[in-house]
Write a protein that holds these residues in place. Structure first.
Motif, PDB file in Angstrom:
ATOM      1  N   GLY A 174       0.811  -1.148   0.092  1.00 20.72           N
ATOM      2  CA  GLY A 174      -0.018   0.019  -0.172  1.00 20.72           C
ATOM      3  C   GLY A 174       0.786   1.396   0.227  1.00 20.72           C
ATOM      4  N   ARG A 175       2.078   1.213   0.822  1.00 17.90           N
ATOM      5  CA  ARG A 175       2.798   2.437   0.824  1.00 17.90           C
ATOM      6  C   ARG A 175       3.583   2.676  -0.505  1.00 17.90           C
ATOM      7  NH1 ARG A 175       3.672   0.385   6.017  1.00 17.90           N
ATOM      8  NH2 ARG A 175       5.541  -0.744   5.513  1.00 17.90           N
ATOM      9  N   THR A 176       3.754   1.609  -1.246  1.00 19.38           N
ATOM     10  CA  THR A 176       4.494   1.491  -2.403  1.00 19.38           C
ATOM     11  C   THR A 176       3.575   2.144  -3.550  1.00 19.38           C
ATOM     12  OG1 THR A 176       5.796  -0.382  -2.004  1.00 19.38           O
ATOM     13  CG2 THR A 176       5.695   0.109  -4.468  1.00 19.38           C
ATOM     14  N   VAL A 177       2.461   2.125  -3.484  1.00 19.10           N
ATOM     15  CA  VAL A 177       1.506   2.668  -4.353  1.00 19.10           C
ATOM     16  C   VAL A 177       1.080   4.045  -3.987  1.00 19.10           C
ATOM     17  CG1 VAL A 177      -1.252   2.391  -5.028  1.00 19.10           C
ATOM     18  CG2 VAL A 177       0.210   0.421  -4.893  1.00 19.10           C
ATOM     19  N   LEU A 178       1.080   4.342  -2.834  1.00 21.28           N
ATOM     20  CA  LEU A 178       0.958   5.766  -2.374  1.00 21.28           C
ATOM     21  C   LEU A 178       2.140   6.604  -2.646  1.00 21.28           C
ATOM     22  CD1 LEU A 178      -0.729   5.873   1.154  1.00 21.28           C
ATOM     23  CD2 LEU A 178      -1.438   6.746  -1.080  1.00 21.28           C
ATOM     24  N   ALA A 179       3.208   6.013  -2.784  1.00 22.82           N
ATOM     25  CA  ALA A 179       4.421   6.915  -3.143  1.00 22.82           C
ATOM     26  C   ALA A 179       4.399   7.161  -4.609  1.00 22.82           C
ATOM     27  CB  ALA A 179       5.957   5.901  -2.698  1.00 22.82           C
ATOM     28  N   ARG A 180       3.981   6.479  -5.165  1.00 18.88           N
ATOM     29  CA  ARG A 180       3.900   6.774  -6.651  1.00 18.88           C
ATOM     30  C   ARG A 180       2.597   7.329  -7.073  1.00 18.88           C
ATOM     31  NH1 ARG A 180       6.390   3.881 -11.280  1.00 18.88           N
ATOM     32  NH2 ARG A 180       5.974   5.250 -12.948  1.00 18.88           N
ATOM     33  N   PHE A 181       1.675   7.093  -6.581  1.00 16.52           N
ATOM     34  CA  PHE A 181       0.247   7.871  -6.683  1.00 16.52           C
ATOM     35  C   PHE A 181      -0.448   8.424  -5.554  1.00 16.52           C
ATOM     36  CE2 PHE A 181       0.527   4.415  -9.943  1.00 16.52           C
ATOM     37  CZ  PHE A 181       0.267   5.106 -11.172  1.00 16.52           C
ATOM     38  N   PRO A 182       0.192   9.645  -5.106  1.00 15.55           N
ATOM     39  CA  PRO A 182      -0.484  10.199  -4.049  1.00 15.55           C
ATOM     40  C   PRO A 182      -1.883  10.504  -4.067  1.00 15.55           C
ATOM     41  CG  PRO A 182       1.202  11.740  -5.160  1.00 15.55           C
ATOM     42  CD  PRO A 182       1.107  10.429  -5.918  1.00 15.55           C
ATOM     43  N   LYS A 183      -2.594  10.339  -5.142  1.00 13.66           N
ATOM     44  CA  LYS A 183      -4.104  10.961  -5.504  1.00 13.66           C
ATOM     45  C   LYS A 183      -4.947   9.902  -4.713  1.00 13.66           C
ATOM     46  CE  LYS A 183      -4.378   8.487  -9.837  1.00 13.66           C
ATOM     47  NZ  LYS A 183      -4.998   8.618 -11.473  1.00 13.66           N
ATOM     48  N   LYS A 220     -11.230   0.184 -14.279  1.00  8.89           N
ATOM     49  CA  LYS A 220     -10.490  -0.380 -15.578  1.00  8.89           C
ATOM     50  C   LYS A 220      -9.438   0.469 -15.604  1.00  8.89           C
ATOM     51  CE  LYS A 220     -13.973  -3.367 -17.290  1.00  8.89           C
ATOM     52  NZ  LYS A 220     -15.122  -3.590 -18.428  1.00  8.89           N
ATOM     53  N   LYS A 221      -9.720   2.013 -15.870  1.00  6.85           N
ATOM     54  CA  LYS A 221      -8.618   2.790 -16.388  1.00  6.85           C
ATOM     55  C   LYS A 221      -7.524   2.802 -15.182  1.00  6.85           C
ATOM     56  CE  LYS A 221     -11.574   6.038 -18.755  1.00  6.85           C
ATOM     57  NZ  LYS A 221     -12.220   7.187 -18.730  1.00  6.85           N
ATOM     58  N   ALA A 222      -7.841   2.735 -13.961  1.00  3.52           N
ATOM     59  CA  ALA A 222      -7.040   2.722 -12.819  1.00  3.52           C
ATOM     60  C   ALA A 222      -6.320   1.479 -12.790  1.00  3.52           C
ATOM     61  CB  ALA A 222      -7.814   3.134 -11.580  1.00  3.52           C
ATOM     62  N   LEU A 223      -6.983   0.471 -13.160  1.00  5.65           N
ATOM     63  CA  LEU A 223      -6.066  -0.973 -13.289  1.00  5.65           C
ATOM     64  C   LEU A 223      -4.958  -0.744 -14.037  1.00  5.65           C
ATOM     65  CD1 LEU A 223      -5.722  -3.683 -12.078  1.00  5.65           C
ATOM     66  CD2 LEU A 223      -7.484  -4.433 -13.803  1.00  5.65           C
ATOM     67  N   ALA A 224      -5.185  -0.145 -15.424  1.00  4.43           N
ATOM     68  CA  ALA A 224      -4.355  -0.213 -16.329  1.00  4.43           C
ATOM     69  C   ALA A 224      -3.203   0.706 -15.986  1.00  4.43           C
ATOM     70  CB  ALA A 224      -4.968   0.413 -17.789  1.00  4.43           C
ATOM     71  N   GLU A 225      -3.550   1.774 -15.288  1.00  8.14           N
ATOM     72  CA  GLU A 225      -2.399   2.820 -14.875  1.00  8.14           C
ATOM     73  C   GLU A 225      -1.559   2.238 -13.737  1.00  8.14           C
ATOM     74  OE1 GLU A 225      -2.794   7.293 -13.698  1.00  8.14           O
ATOM     75  OE2 GLU A 225      -3.920   6.100 -12.680  1.00  8.14           O
ATOM     76  N   LEU A 226      -2.245   1.515 -12.857  1.00 10.06           N
ATOM     77  CA  LEU A 226      -1.451   0.754 -11.892  1.00 10.06           C
ATOM     78  C   LEU A 226      -0.373  -0.426 -12.420  1.00 10.06           C
ATOM     79  CD1 LEU A 226      -4.018   0.705  -8.822  1.00 10.06           C
ATOM     80  CD2 LEU A 226      -1.800   2.202  -8.985  1.00 10.06           C
ATOM     81  N   LYS A 227      -0.820  -1.073 -13.259  1.00  9.96           N
ATOM     82  CA  LYS A 227      -0.132  -2.219 -13.812  1.00  9.96           C
ATOM     83  C   LYS A 227       0.927  -1.795 -14.838  1.00  9.96           C
ATOM     84  CE  LYS A 227      -3.677  -6.149 -14.225  1.00  9.96           C
ATOM     85  NZ  LYS A 227      -4.053  -7.180 -15.443  1.00  9.96           N
ATOM     86  N   SER A 228       0.808  -0.610 -15.522  1.00 13.11           N
ATOM     87  CA  SER A 228       1.993   0.006 -16.301  1.00 13.11           C
ATOM     88  C   SER A 228       2.953   0.462 -15.367  1.00 13.11           C
ATOM     89  CB  SER A 228       1.591   0.926 -17.164  1.00 13.11           C
ATOM     90  OG  SER A 228       1.106   1.949 -16.598  1.00 13.11           O
ATOM     91  N   ALA A 229       2.554   1.037 -13.993  1.00 13.66           N
ATOM     92  CA  ALA A 229       3.383   1.583 -13.058  1.00 13.66           C
ATOM     93  C   ALA A 229       4.194   0.571 -12.403  1.00 13.66           C
ATOM     94  CB  ALA A 229       2.844   2.542 -12.147  1.00 13.66           C
ATOM     95  N   PHE A 230       3.526  -0.552 -12.031  1.00 16.76           N
ATOM     96  CA  PHE A 230       4.189  -1.756 -11.218  1.00 16.76           C
ATOM     97  C   PHE A 230       4.083  -3.124 -12.036  1.00 16.76           C
ATOM     98  CE2 PHE A 230       2.267   1.374  -8.217  1.00 16.76           C
ATOM     99  CZ  PHE A 230       3.374   1.769  -7.375  1.00 16.76           C
TER     100      PHE A 230
END
Length: 182
Positions: free
Chosen positions: A116-125, A153-163
């Motif tokens: 969760g902290r890893t996701v927040l560090a990259r996506f503070p939104k 679905k849009k957010a999932l694509a964004e997260l998958k490409s970032a991680f």
């Protein structure tokens, strides 16, 4: 035997028994007859029951065309929209599961929170939208409060490409969500 007005006492007592027997029989007959003639009281039918009786359960309502047209103009055509009141609203929606594991219970909680902290560090939104929960023996980390599957679905694509290292674990899940309306 003693005589009572020209009869024996035995004959007098027999007449007395017959007399009371006849009186008792007459009383029983009267109560039976009275009970049969008195009809049970039933309440009168309600107005709806009366209409159904008189119309054979077929009811026709005549609506003037102008009123009918006005009614049809205002009728909703799709599902009723969800009207959120101002403030915090709980509803059904979607979240993205970024961590799910049940192996090695001694480190599960810390690994779930680290994800969760890893996701927040990259996506503070997503601050305030990372949820780490446990359902023994598994731990889950879910992100977001998406009202529609398209948003998720849009957010999932964004997260998958970032991680890409843990993109295979990510998926959309139906979940109760929190929506804040101003």
């Amino acid at each position: 035997m003693k005589r009572v007005s020209g009869r024996s006492l035995l004959a007098y007592s027999m007449d007395k028994k017959r007399f009371f027997g006849v009186v008792l029989l007459a009383l029983m007959s009267c109560s039976l007859i009275y009970g049969q003639t008195k009809a049970p009281q039933t309440p009168p039918p309600t107005i709806v029951e009366q209409i159904m009786i008189e119309s054979d359960s077929i009811i026709t309502i005549d609506i003037p065309p102008a009123i009918l047209e006005n009614i049809l103009k205002k009728a909703p055509t799709g599902p009723a929209p969800k009207l959120a009141k101002p403030g915090v609203n709980k509803t059904n929606g979607y979240r993205i599961q970024v961590f799910s594991d049940g192996r090695d219970p001694s480190t599960l909680e810390s690994r779930a929170k680290a994800r969760g902290r890893t996701v927040l560090a990259r996506f503070p939104k997503y601050r305030g939208q990372v949820y780490t929960t446990s359902s023994a023996p598994n731990w889950f980390t879910r992100v977001g409060n998406f009202e529609t599957s398209e948003e998720a679905k849009k957010a999932l694509a964004e997260l998958k490409s970032a991680f890409p290292s843990f993109a295979g674990e990510m998926r959309i899940v139906k979940s109760p969500i929190i929506v804040i309306k101003k």
